[in-house]
Design an enzyme around this catalytic site. Structure first.
Site, PDB file in Angstrom:
ATOM      1  CB  CYS A 142      -0.953  -0.023   1.186  1.00 17.16           C
ATOM      2  SG  CYS A 142      -2.010  -1.476   1.183  1.00 17.16           S
ATOM      3  CG  HIS A 268      -2.050   4.155   5.294  1.00 16.88           C
ATOM      4  ND1 HIS A 268      -2.020   4.105   3.915  1.00 16.88           N
ATOM      5  CD2 HIS A 268      -2.156   2.864   5.722  1.00 16.88           C
ATOM      6  CE1 HIS A 268      -2.099   2.844   3.519  1.00 16.88           C
ATOM      7  NE2 HIS A 268      -2.180   2.073   4.593  1.00 16.88           N
ATOM      8  CG  HIS A 302      -6.696   0.552   1.910  1.00 18.90           C
ATOM      9  ND1 HIS A 302      -5.801   1.092   0.994  1.00 18.90           N
ATOM     10  CD2 HIS A 302      -5.925  -0.075   2.845  1.00 18.90           C
ATOM     11  CE1 HIS A 302      -4.577   0.791   1.355  1.00 18.90           C
ATOM     12  NE2 HIS A 302      -4.625   0.089   2.468  1.00 18.90           N
TER      13      HIS A 302
END
Length: 379
Positions: A142, A268, A302
């Site tokens: 990620c 995040h 996400h």
């Protein structure tokens, strides 16, 4: 010398261009999710899916959803890209893509080995634009998006390219969804980053494309990048946040700014127990409780390898169009009091300025990447 983002566009569940995504994100839009079946057996997933008619790709090696989304995203930038290729040349225009899935979903049906290659998106775009120079794909879970910016910066700083097109793209696929589900971090309810009642993440899909050049005024500048690795656990971040703090500190030092000079942090903030513990500690350790923070994942989901890209595009829009508002932090309002305190952006809050943004990105394997962006107005 400055490294500058001179134009960009994005697409995700919120809309098919960055202007729409920006407007909805400022409003705190959390309604563009849907329940999908067919990904996890006997289970529905709550996800952010792109709703767009995608261009047809006739070459079977590149006929992937991710590449169709790239073409949809790049349409708005075609004139800009034509201009940079004319200015810098086909050999001096590089491509760096970020992804974690590529065409792994399509491979299950086609068994075409080209489809699961992580290089497929960058190779496709390189051929589509008839370029002759460097191209590659970065895949570091990620954190891939910011890692792609880091490589683009290095290519420009070392004169290996005169211009870089950065592409961050990922689509919904069974492989990551099964993985997150097996780790029990996938939620079938809206995510609640930093919330007491958080139950996990929602997955989304997205694409963002950026043109990166050197020494261009009145643009967004990549002021600093910090990178580190926890060396702690394959899927869980180090709760002490030592290397996350290290990455943030690196980025601020390269940008030559103090923590107090940052106007906004895009966290995040996945809504998982482990990530939010680590990130709240990292933010509090470096910035205290004073810098406005929010997560845009409750609105976009996400997006894995595309997460940092969509979030960077949103930060660019703040810097280019600041109107007194930042993206609100959307959750149920019950902050997890076991976490260190951070300042979460409230809906309808008004701020005086937004000239420097920090974008946080953390991935499996303990990969940490931080991006500092600012408005560049000098020659």
């Amino acid at each position: 010398m400055s490294i500058n983002i001179t134009s960009y566009n994005a697409i995700c569940n919120l809309g098919n261009d960055i202007e729409t995504i920006y407007r909805k994100s400022l409003q705190g839009c959390i309604w563009d999710f849907c329940y999908l079946d067919g990904y996890i057996k006997n289970n529905w997933i709550y996800a952010g899916k792109i709703n767009a008619n995608l261009p047809e790709i006739k070459d079977k090696d590149y006929n992937l959803r991710c590449n169709g989304i790239i073409l949809k995203t790049i349409k708005k930038l075609e004139d800009n890209i034509e201009n940079i290729i004319c200015e810098y040349g086909e050999k001096n225009t590089a491509i760096v893509a970020a992804t974690t899935n590529s065409g792994v979903e399509e491979f299950e049906k086609t068994h075409n080995p080209k489809h699961y290659e992580l290089a497929n998106p960058s190779e496709f775009l390189h051929k589509y634009l008839n370029l002759k120079g460097f191209y590659t794909t970065v895949s570091t879970a990620c954190s891939s998006g910011i890692k792609a910016f880091s490589l683009a910066r290095d290519l420009l700083n070392n004169n290996a390219a005169e211009c870089v097109i950065v592409v961050c793209v990922d689509t919904l696929a069974k492989v990551p969804l099964y993985g997150f589900n097996s780790l029990e971090v996938l939620s079938n309810k809206p995510s609640l980053p930093f919330g007491k009642n958080r139950t996990g993440m929602n997955i989304g899909e997205a694409c963002s494309i950026f043109i990166i050049e050197k020494n261009v005024k009145n643009t967004v500048e990549i002021m600093g990048i910090g990178e580190s690795s926890d060396i702690y656990h394959s899927t869980t971040p180090d709760p002490d946040a030592k290397e996350a703090v290290n990455a943030i500190t690196q980025a601020l030092e390269e940008a030559k700014i103090k923590p107090s000079e940052v106007d906004y942090i895009n966290a995040h903030a996945t809504g998982t127990i482990a990530n939010d513990i680590m990130e709240a500690k990292a933010i509090n350790s470096v910035f205290g409780e004073n810098i406005p923070v929010s997560s845009t994942k409750p609105m976009t989901g996400h997006c894995l390898g595309a997460a940092a890209g969509i979030e960077t595009a949103l930060c660019c829009m703040l810097l280019d169009n600041f109107n007194g508002k930042l993206y609100p932090h959307i959750y149920d309002g019950e902050y997890d009091e076991t976490l260190p305190k951070i300042r979460l952006v409230q809906k309808n809050e008004i701020f005086k300025q937004c000239e420097i943004c920090v974008c946080n990105s953390f991935g499996f394997g303990g990969t940490n990447a931080i991006l500092v962006l600012g408005k560049h107005n000098e020659e």
